[in-house]
Structures are given as structure tokens and as C-alpha cells.
Scaffold this active site. Sequence first.
Site, mmCIF file in Angstrom:
data_model
loop_
_atom_site.group_PDB
_atom_site.id
_atom_site.type_symbol
_atom_site.label_atom_id
_atom_site.label_comp_id
_atom_site.label_asym_id
_atom_site.label_seq_id
_atom_site.Cartn_x
_atom_site.Cartn_y
_atom_site.Cartn_z
ATOM 1 N N LYS A 144 -5.192 -9.757 -6.446
ATOM 2 C CA LYS A 144 -6.494 -10.087 -5.857
ATOM 3 C C LYS A 144 -7.559 -9.100 -6.336
ATOM 4 C CE LYS A 144 -6.049 -7.435 -1.626
ATOM 5 N NZ LYS A 144 -6.306 -7.233 -0.238
ATOM 6 N N LYS B 28 0.816 -1.218 0.000
ATOM 7 C CA LYS B 28 0.000 0.000 0.000
ATOM 8 C C LYS B 28 0.844 1.261 0.000
ATOM 9 C CE LYS B 28 -4.490 -1.332 1.796
ATOM 10 N NZ LYS B 28 -5.539 -1.013 2.754
ATOM 11 N N LYS C 235 -11.063 -3.325 -4.170
ATOM 12 C CA LYS C 235 -11.843 -2.101 -4.371
ATOM 13 C C LYS C 235 -10.990 -1.057 -5.061
ATOM 14 C CE LYS C 235 -13.872 -2.816 0.185
ATOM 15 N NZ LYS C 235 -13.717 -2.461 1.601
HETATM 16 P P1 AMP Z 1 -11.285 -5.068 3.149
HETATM 17 O O1 AMP Z 1 -12.266 -4.651 2.128
HETATM 18 O O2 AMP Z 1 -9.865 -4.940 2.681
HETATM 19 O O3 AMP Z 1 -11.518 -4.461 4.486
HETATM 20 O O4 AMP Z 1 -11.529 -6.630 3.326
HETATM 21 C C1 AMP Z 1 -12.625 -7.155 4.034
HETATM 22 C C2 AMP Z 1 -12.553 -8.644 4.081
HETATM 23 O O5 AMP Z 1 -12.653 -9.190 2.756
HETATM 24 C C3 AMP Z 1 -11.226 -9.181 4.648
HETATM 25 O O6 AMP Z 1 -11.506 -10.324 5.441
HETATM 26 C C4 AMP Z 1 -10.441 -9.577 3.446
HETATM 27 O O7 AMP Z 1 -9.526 -10.599 3.715
HETATM 28 C C5 AMP Z 1 -11.550 -10.045 2.503
HETATM 29 N N1 AMP Z 1 -11.153 -9.880 1.093
HETATM 30 C C6 AMP Z 1 -10.896 -8.708 0.455
HETATM 31 N N2 AMP Z 1 -10.565 -8.923 -0.842
HETATM 32 C C7 AMP Z 1 -10.611 -10.267 -1.023
HETATM 33 C C8 AMP Z 1 -10.375 -11.141 -2.147
HETATM 34 N N3 AMP Z 1 -10.049 -10.644 -3.345
HETATM 35 N N4 AMP Z 1 -10.516 -12.464 -1.956
HETATM 36 C C9 AMP Z 1 -10.874 -12.980 -0.745
HETATM 37 N N5 AMP Z 1 -11.110 -12.220 0.341
HETATM 38 C C10 AMP Z 1 -10.981 -10.885 0.223
#
Ligand code: AMP
Length: 334
Positions: free
Chosen positions: A198, A114, A201
Site C-alpha cells: 500500500k 510493523k 508514509k
Molecule cells: P494512518 O496514516 O496510518 O493513520 O492512516 C490514516 C487513514 O488513511 C486510515 O483510515 C487508513 O486506513 C487510511 N490509509 C492509509 N494508507 C492508505 C492507502 N494506501 N490506501 C487507502 N487508505 C489508506
Amino acid sequence: MNNKKLVFSGVQPTGNLHLGNYLGALKNFVSLQKEMECIYCVVDLHAITVFQKPSELYNNVLETTASFLATGLNPDKSIIFNQSSVSGHSELAWILNCVSRIGWLNRMTQFKDKAGSDKEKASVGLYIYPNLMAADILLYKATHVPVGADQKQHLELSRDIAQKFNNDFDCKNFFPLPEPLIPKNISRVMSLRDATKKMSKSEESDYSRINLKDSADEINRKIRKAKSDSQQIPDNIKLLENKPEALNLLNIYSEISKNKLEAVVLEMAGKEYSFLKTKLAEILIEEITPIGKELQKLLKDKSYLKTILQKGSEKASIIAEENLKNIRDKVGLI
Ligand code: AMP
Ligand code: TRP
């Protein structure tokens, strides 16, 4: 020692939730609420480690709350709240900043990704982000943490911090060592445009992800445009090793259709990827668009969403305050 099982997890309010969040985290959140006491947090303080426009942040907190509800979280069963409304998160984060080691944080790959090439310009918050995550979990003495695979390293750090606190303050078993619950089959949903990354967003192209808010048309279009492979689908998973985009689509299909990857590959062997895409779009539309519709409906009633958060934070505060009293005591704070 207290043997009570407690689930905690957090999601950052930084825009559209997508299929990765859904399969990696939210779906698990919903099934866990049937078995255990669960606390689910919209982690707004984590979001501001990277600058957020205030009006956007405000809306994104409500939208993430709506996504929690639309995927099936029940506020009568689980505690749903936003992190900044319980000040104990920041207080414990400070204490844990003094327990965690610089050497530990220097190993965190998410910070490296990041912060990019100019680390000097990253916020201090982004650097100590994993300590705040440890505080989120330990504030409630949570035992289980459902997350996607990308958060595994942060959870290991939370365990190290818990362990060091227990040792430093001579209180064995005070903090339970939180266990990650990472989906076995699909722990990382990859980008539809470049499956070495991955689904996220922050990727610029909206074609890289399926958002929970996408219409049937959008899902169709995105899946049709997704990268796959020019050859036919092979009959053996091993032959997909160097074809990450094809493997990603098959993995998503396997997860949504609740069939093992091996069985899906056998079923599709010899077919073109366009065949898989048609079927994949169909089941995705069936699973995702009802969530999107519910989400849009919930977003029309912002005061309802705020009430959910307020009630959740009242419940969370009771647990947090009780634990913080003991934590302050252990550290010797009057
Ligand atoms: P975040 O949006 O980064 O706060 O992620 C929220 C949750 O979604 C966390 O548990 C991440 O590990 C999961 N997550 C985010 N992106 C992915 C992805 N591409 N594949 C699987 N899990 C994800
Ligand atoms: N860091 C997590 C992510 O980006 C979000 C998060 C913050 C979290 N605090 C947490 C996840 C506590 C689990 C437990 O996905």
C-alpha cells in the site's frame, strides 16, 4: 437504546499525508461532515507506539491538523482535536486492555507487519495499539468509522471488544458496535513503485507516493516515473489482473475523475500508459495542489492550529467525561 449516529476517525501524525490517506479516509471525512456529527482525531498516542522524535511529533500533530482543514474539514461542524489532550482515551484503553484477549491481538496483521521479524523488541504499546483504537471509538460511543481497508481488522476487533464489554458487564447495547465505512471503489491506494504494497508514509522512496504537499512538478515527475506496463492499455479489466501497477494507476484515475473503472478502461483501450499518465498527472495536480497550497498557508500560523485543537479537545472532553462516568460505573469503579 440511543439511536444517534456519530462518526469517529483518527489519523496518525507521522509525517506527510498522501494520496492513500486522502482517497481512503480524508475525502470521506469531509463528505460525512455534511450528514452526521463527526469527531476527527490526530492520534498522537498511537504514533508513539513507534519512537518519534519529540520535536518532529509536535510539528507533525500541527501538520496533520492543517491537512484536515486544508482538505475541507470545518472546525465549526466537526470536532477536531489531538488524542493525548483528552485523558479519557488512555483511561478507557486501560479498561479495554482488561476486556480484550491476548488471542485476539495475536491475530492482528498490522502488528506482525510493523513489528517485523524481532517481535520481542517491539513496544508493548504497538502490541496493544488496537485496544487504544477501540477506546478512541467507544469513548464517544461512535457508530460509524471511516477508514481505509487496512484498518478493517482493527475495527472488527473494536466490535468484538464492545460486544464483550456489553456481555461481561451485563449492559446490552451500552456500546454500539461501530460500523466501518470503507470506500467501495478504492479502499487501498497502492505504492507507485511496487503495487503489491500500500502507499504509505513509511516507504523509503518518496517516488512511491503523492503527498498532499507535493508541487505540480513533483506530481508530474512521480506519475511519469510510476511503474506501469510496457503493453498498451487493454479493453477489459480482467486483463489487468496480473498487472497491479497498471491497475493502480487506472483505479486512481477512475476515483479522481469520478468515472467507473470499466468506463475509464474503455476510454483508454489501445493507448500507451504514457497517455494515461499525462491525463492522470493533470487531474491530480488540479485536485491535490490547491490542498497543498492551503496546507502551507495554514502551517504559517501555528497558534491558529493550536487554538483549533484546544477548542476541539474542550468539546471532545465533555462527551468523553460523560461517557466515562457511566463506563466506570458499569465496571464498578468508585
Ligand atoms: P494512518 O496514516 O496510518 O493513520 O492512516 C490514516 C487513514 O488513511 C486510515 O483510515 C487508513 O486506513 C487510511 N490509509 C492509509 N494508507 C492508505 C492507502 N494506501 N490506501 C487507502 N487508505 C489508506
Ligand atoms: N489505526 C488507525 C490508522 O493507523 C488510526 C486510528 C487510531 C483510528 N484510532 C482510530 C482510525 C479510531 C479510526 C478510528 O490508520
